[in-house]
Design a protein around this motif. Structure first.
Motif, PDB file in Angstrom:
ATOM      1  N   ILE A 111     -40.005 -57.907 -77.750  1.00 17.06           N
ATOM      2  CA  ILE A 111     -39.561 -58.829 -76.694  1.00 17.06           C
ATOM      3  C   ILE A 111     -39.700 -58.123 -75.352  1.00 17.06           C
ATOM      4  CG2 ILE A 111     -37.576 -60.038 -75.683  1.00 17.06           C
ATOM      5  CD1 ILE A 111     -36.584 -60.586 -78.495  1.00 17.06           C
ATOM      6  N   CYS A 112     -40.614 -58.645 -74.530  1.00 15.11           N
ATOM      7  CA  CYS A 112     -40.880 -58.088 -73.200  1.00 15.11           C
ATOM      8  C   CYS A 112     -40.195 -58.978 -72.173  1.00 15.11           C
ATOM      9  CB  CYS A 112     -42.388 -58.070 -72.973  1.00 15.11           C
ATOM     10  SG  CYS A 112     -42.868 -57.527 -71.329  1.00 15.11           S
ATOM     11  N   HIS A 113     -39.759 -58.358 -71.078  1.00 12.96           N
ATOM     12  CA  HIS A 113     -39.122 -59.140 -70.008  1.00 12.96           C
ATOM     13  C   HIS A 113     -40.049 -60.260 -69.518  1.00 12.96           C
ATOM     14  CE1 HIS A 113     -35.558 -58.460 -67.139  1.00 12.96           C
ATOM     15  NE2 HIS A 113     -35.918 -59.706 -67.069  1.00 12.96           N
ATOM     16  N   GLY A 145     -44.794 -63.713 -76.661  1.00 13.53           N
ATOM     17  CA  GLY A 145     -44.863 -62.468 -77.435  1.00 13.53           C
ATOM     18  C   GLY A 145     -46.225 -61.808 -77.293  1.00 13.53           C
ATOM     19  N   HIS A 146     -46.255 -60.634 -76.609  1.00  8.77           N
ATOM     20  CA  HIS A 146     -47.529 -59.937 -76.471  1.00  8.77           C
ATOM     21  C   HIS A 146     -47.408 -58.457 -76.847  1.00  8.77           C
ATOM     22  CE1 HIS A 146     -46.629 -59.686 -71.849  1.00  8.77           C
ATOM     23  NE2 HIS A 146     -45.941 -58.771 -72.512  1.00  8.77           N
ATOM     24  N   GLU A 147     -46.481 -58.209 -77.760  1.00  7.61           N
ATOM     25  CA  GLU A 147     -46.393 -56.874 -78.366  1.00  7.61           C
ATOM     26  C   GLU A 147     -46.412 -57.109 -79.878  1.00  7.61           C
ATOM     27  OE1 GLU A 147     -43.782 -54.593 -74.913  1.00  7.61           O
ATOM     28  OE2 GLU A 147     -42.749 -55.232 -76.739  1.00  7.61           O
ATOM     29  N   GLY A 149     -52.109 -56.722 -77.750  1.00  7.59           N
ATOM     30  CA  GLY A 149     -51.258 -56.600 -76.576  1.00  7.59           C
ATOM     31  C   GLY A 149     -51.289 -57.845 -75.714  1.00  7.59           C
ATOM     32  N   CYS A 150     -51.406 -57.628 -74.397  1.00  6.46           N
ATOM     33  CA  CYS A 150     -51.207 -58.719 -73.441  1.00  6.46           C
ATOM     34  C   CYS A 150     -52.420 -59.609 -73.234  1.00  6.46           C
ATOM     35  CB  CYS A 150     -50.787 -58.143 -72.092  1.00  6.46           C
ATOM     36  SG  CYS A 150     -49.306 -57.131 -72.210  1.00  6.46           S
ATOM     37  N   MET A 151     -53.591 -59.186 -73.731  1.00  2.08           N
ATOM     38  CA  MET A 151     -54.767 -60.042 -73.516  1.00  2.08           C
ATOM     39  C   MET A 151     -55.573 -60.145 -74.810  1.00  2.08           C
ATOM     40  SD  MET A 151     -57.087 -57.517 -71.148  1.00  2.08           S
ATOM     41  CE  MET A 151     -57.234 -55.773 -71.601  1.00  2.08           C
ATOM     42  N   LEU A 206     -47.795 -51.824 -77.248  1.00  2.00           N
ATOM     43  CA  LEU A 206     -48.898 -52.696 -76.852  1.00  2.00           C
ATOM     44  C   LEU A 206     -48.734 -53.264 -75.449  1.00  2.00           C
ATOM     45  CD1 LEU A 206     -51.220 -52.950 -78.829  1.00  2.00           C
ATOM     46  CD2 LEU A 206     -49.146 -52.656 -80.125  1.00  2.00           C
ATOM     47  N   CYS A 207     -47.487 -53.317 -74.940  1.00  2.00           N
ATOM     48  CA  CYS A 207     -47.289 -53.695 -73.528  1.00  2.00           C
ATOM     49  C   CYS A 207     -46.609 -52.547 -72.781  1.00  2.00           C
ATOM     50  CB  CYS A 207     -46.503 -54.983 -73.372  1.00  2.00           C
ATOM     51  SG  CYS A 207     -46.121 -55.365 -71.648  1.00  2.00           S
ATOM     52  N   ALA A 208     -45.360 -52.254 -73.153  1.00  2.00           N
ATOM     53  CA  ALA A 208     -44.607 -51.228 -72.411  1.00  2.00           C
ATOM     54  C   ALA A 208     -45.318 -49.877 -72.454  1.00  2.00           C
ATOM     55  CB  ALA A 208     -43.197 -51.099 -72.991  1.00  2.00           C
ATOM     56  N   TYR A 214     -34.121 -49.557 -76.671  1.00  2.00           N
ATOM     57  CA  TYR A 214     -34.569 -49.908 -75.333  1.00  2.00           C
ATOM     58  C   TYR A 214     -35.526 -51.100 -75.392  1.00  2.00           C
ATOM     59  CZ  TYR A 214     -32.188 -45.992 -73.264  1.00  2.00           C
ATOM     60  OH  TYR A 214     -31.198 -45.156 -72.824  1.00  2.00           O
ATOM     61  N   ARG A 215     -35.802 -51.548 -76.612  1.00  2.00           N
ATOM     62  CA  ARG A 215     -36.656 -52.709 -76.766  1.00  2.00           C
ATOM     63  C   ARG A 215     -36.245 -53.470 -78.014  1.00  2.00           C
ATOM     64  NH1 ARG A 215     -39.776 -54.287 -72.499  1.00  2.00           N
ATOM     65  NH2 ARG A 215     -41.989 -54.494 -72.964  1.00  2.00           N
ATOM     66  N   PHE A 216     -36.106 -54.786 -77.888  1.00  2.00           N
ATOM     67  CA  PHE A 216     -35.889 -55.607 -79.079  1.00  2.00           C
ATOM     68  C   PHE A 216     -37.238 -55.870 -79.745  1.00  2.00           C
ATOM     69  CE2 PHE A 216     -31.968 -57.147 -76.843  1.00  2.00           C
ATOM     70  CZ  PHE A 216     -31.074 -56.768 -77.827  1.00  2.00           C
TER      71      PHE A 216
HETATM   72 ZN   LIG Z   1     -45.030 -57.283 -71.590  1.00  2.00          ZN
END
Ligand SMILES: [Zn+2]
Ligand SMILES: [Zn+2]
Length: 376
Positions: free
Chosen positions: A68-70, A90-92, A116-118, A185-187, A365-367
């Motif tokens: 879960i990314c902000h 969802g991009h992770e 990841g994000c793309m 994949l994102c953070a 630090y990340r869900f």
């Molecule tokens: Zn993200």
């Protein structure tokens, strides 16, 4: 193509655990279990999304975990523009390959992979050719709320399966547990990219602003690269964690003495905070030729006092995720160095509660959603 087929050609694989085999040449839509946002104000609900048929260059991934990314929250709440509801974000994304297209050679059934994000880009512009697909001049195709090359709206990783072009699928090394791999994949790449671009390493002093999902990864990666790392956080509440993640120093930005004590100190400051910051104060922390790079995105423009840039020939920059090759390099680096995000695994039904906790900075630090709880 796949978006036009009739319902009798659909199959449901929300509960499929084993590799899926396609024998028909007809277009087949996969209808898979998902969590979706239906409006900016309603809670996310269990739903389904349709995935296109596995094309010749595609990979079907059975998703195991999704971070879960902000950005997911900003998007579903309509804070970053219009949203094509219903939308699955969802991009992770991490999981294993369940099927590959006839001409796909980069991944095999059973491989551990991530997205990841793309999920696509033009592949022809100068930035794509330079391996910087995230800066595709025609716009990369975002993993969710984007328009894919077949004209369909992309749907993200809070779902049991996804179909992605093989070139945008990453290999997840065995050394990284699935659930910990997701946020990389994102953070992970969002912080790895500026740290390596601006040469964080031995002899360099790096400050990380914010100790959230992005910030804690920035600390771990910068320390692994050999830099002397300082955390700048609002309070000293996460100091023990920061030092355990590899920081040598930890200061509270709520204390004005911090900015006086650390003047002209850093070669690089990575700002992971999405709220506005006092640019004069933070730029003043940079030494000669130092750079303040933002990976957090406040919604409003930031006033930059140019005189603060004149002193010490400072730079203010931005950075957006990373290219595909760079993302693979980051995954391999993290595996080699034993770096992984600190995650809290949740069931699918806990997503709305998790969103509230992210907004309250109440996550270390990340869900990461256990996607097995979406099956069946
Ligand atoms: Zn993200
Ligand atoms: Zn391009």
């Amino acid at each position: 193509m796949a978006g036009l087929v009739v319902s009798q050609h659909r199959r449901t694989c929300g509960d499929v655990e084993s590799p899926v085999t396609v024998t028909s040449q007809e277009d087949i839509i996969l209808t898979v279990n998902a969590i979706a946002a239906t409006s900016a104000t309603e809670p996310l609900v269990r739903s389904t999304v349709e995935r296109r048929d596995v094309g010749p260059h595609d990979v079907l991934i059975e998703i195991r975990y999704a971070g879960i990314c902000h950005s997911d929250i900003h998007t579903v709440r309509g804070e970053w523009g219009e949203v094509p509801y219903p939308l699955t974000v969802g991009h992770e994304i991490v999981g294993r390959v369940a099927e590959v297209g006839g001409d796909a050679t980069l991944h095999a059934v059973g491989d551990r992979v991530g997205v990841g994000c793309m999920v696509n880009s033009c592949r022809e512009c100068e930035n794509c050719r330079a391996g910087q697909e995230q800066y595709c001049l025609k716009g990369n195709t975002q993993t969710y709320a984007g328009v894919d090359r077949d004209g369909t709206v992309t749907q993200g990783g809070y779902s049991t399966h996804v179909v992605v072009d093989q070139d945008f699928v990453l290999r997840v090394p065995d050394a990284i547990p699935y659930e910990a791999a997701a946020p990389l994949l994102c953070a992970g790449v969002t912080t790895y990219s500026p740290l390596t671009h601006w040469n964080a390493g031995p002899g360099k002093k790096v400050a990380v602003v914010g100790m959230g999902g992005l910030g804690h990864m920035a600390v771990k990666i910068a320390a692994a690269l050999g830099a002397e790392v300082t955390v700048l956080s609002q309070t000293l509440g996460k100091k023990d964690d920061g030092l355990a993640f590899g920081a040598e120093h930890y200061h509270a930005t709520g204390d004005p003495a911090t900015f006086e004590a650390l003047k002209n100190s850093f070669d690089l400051i990575v700002n992971t905070v999405s709220a506005p910051i006092d640019m004069a104060c933070y730029l003043g922390l940079l030494r000669l030729d130092g750079t303040l790079v933002s990976v957090g995105a406040p919604p409003e423009p930031l006033p930059v006092p140019v005189f603060a840039l004149f002193g010490n020939r400072r730079s203010f920059a931005g950075s957006n995720i990373g290219g595909i090759a760079e993302t693979q390099e980051m995954l391999d680096f993290c595996a080699e160095r034993g770096i992984a995000p600190q995650v809290e695994v949740i069931d699918a039904d806990a997503v709305n509660e998790a969103y509230e906790r992210v907004l309250g900075s109440d996550v270390r630090y990340r869900f990461v959603i256990d996607i097995d709880t979406l099956r069946g």
